[in-house]
Write an enzyme that holds these catalytic residues in place. Structure first.
Site, short mmCIF file in Angstrom:
data_model
loop_
_atom_site.label_atom_id
_atom_site.label_comp_id
_atom_site.label_asym_id
_atom_site.label_seq_id
_atom_site.Cartn_x
_atom_site.Cartn_y
_atom_site.Cartn_z
N SER A 124 0.84 -1.20 0.00
CA SER A 124 0.00 0.00 0.00
C SER A 124 0.88 1.26 0.00
O SER A 124 1.64 1.47 -0.93
CB SER A 124 -0.95 -0.05 1.20
OG SER A 124 -2.00 0.87 1.07
N ASP A 211 -9.81 -6.01 -3.69
CA ASP A 211 -9.24 -4.91 -2.90
C ASP A 211 -10.08 -3.66 -3.14
O ASP A 211 -10.11 -3.12 -4.24
CB ASP A 211 -7.79 -4.66 -3.32
CG ASP A 211 -7.05 -3.69 -2.40
OD1 ASP A 211 -7.72 -2.83 -1.81
OD2 ASP A 211 -5.82 -3.78 -2.31
N HIS A 247 -7.59 -6.01 1.01
CA HIS A 247 -6.40 -5.15 0.94
C HIS A 247 -5.25 -5.65 1.80
O HIS A 247 -4.08 -5.44 1.46
CB HIS A 247 -6.78 -3.73 1.37
CG HIS A 247 -5.68 -2.72 1.22
ND1 HIS A 247 -5.13 -2.41 0.00
CD2 HIS A 247 -5.02 -1.96 2.14
CE1 HIS A 247 -4.19 -1.49 0.16
NE2 HIS A 247 -4.09 -1.21 1.44
#
Length: 269
Positions: A124, A211, A247
């Site tokens: 991320s 995600d 995620h």
């Protein structure tokens, strides 16, 4: 405090917040050992991953600990660090500062790893830190041994505008301008889409189909940009994981470790 003292104090902060997890096969050997033993273990031939986490919480978040355990069981050393402003680390998190922290940890690791390869793994927000650091090292003439980007965005501006919780505000007058002004003021870009154009290191992008935080389309777009830019197309790969991992939970995929090991084994052969 003089400049040398500031650098020493900063590195001491990073070192205190650097966690080294050895491969599970060496777990018993590691019990009760000091820092010198752990440093020496880095050149035992087992591959090394420097893990750069996302924007929430710290290196000890449950999903990150799960990932570290999976990688350790797979035979990897894992170095997890809390950047400045995260966890117990002091300071204010800035793009420049987070990038400097990542470069420092990577160079420190390479200085102790001998011929053992070292991979930068960003998740991320950490993908932006990873490509920033990799680009700096590439420009210095020392491309990183490999890069893994988990749930990457193209750049922070696009990722922020498309963040699910912010979409309901996008039609408000002046909202986008205010948001962009704030990012510009703090010099926050994390331009993955530009950075990959300057890299030559083996690059693996991994993303879950479901995600919702950083949608799969961003990972696909980044892969397309990197694949088009790389001279050696075989150095760029993407693995898309089926729904169920969202995620943060690719660590629960039974295919994650095999995907990573197969990629690195091929690139480092």
């Amino acid at each position: 405090m003089d400049a040398r003292g500031c650098v020493a104090a900063w590195w001491d902060m990073v070192a205190r917040n650097l966690r080294h997890t050895v491969p599970s096969c060496r777990g018993e050997d590691a019990k009760g050992k000091d820092r010198c033993w752990y440093e020496a273990a880095l050149h035992d031939g087992n591959p090394i991953i420097v893990y750069l986490h996302g924007s929430a919480e710290h290196r000890a978040a449950s999903h990150r600990l799960k990932l570290v355990q999976v990688l350790s069981d797979g035979g990897f050393h894992v170095l997890s660090v809390d950047y400045r402003g995260f966890g117990d680390s002091t300071g204010r998190p800035t793009e420049e500062g987070l990038t400097a922290d990542a470069i420092c940890v990577y160079e420190w690791t390479k200085a102790r790893s001998g011929t053992t390869p070292v991979c930068l793994w960003g998740h991320s927000l950490g993908t932006g830190v990873a490509t920033n650091a990799a680009r700096v090292l590439e420009e210095k003439g020392f491309p990183v041994d490999a890069i893994i980007l988990e749930a990457p965005f193209t750049n922070m501006w696009v990722a922020t505008i498309n963040y699910p919780l912010l979409k309901i505000y996008r039609k408000l007058p002046g909202f986008l301008r205010t948001l962009m002004d704030a990012l510009r003021k703090d010099k926050i870009v994390f331009p993955n889409d530009e950075n990959v154009k300057f890299l030559s290191s083996p690059l693996l992008i991994i993303h879950s189909e479901d995600d919702k935080t950083v949608p799969l389309e961003f990972g696909k777009k980044l892969y397309e940009i990197a694949h088009n830019a790389y001279r050696n197309k075989e150095r760029v790969e993407m693995a898309i994981f089926p729904p169920g991992f969202h995620h943060n939970l690719l660590c629960k995929s039974p295919m994650l470790l095999k995907t990573v090991r197969d990629f690195l084994s091929k690139q480092w052969a």
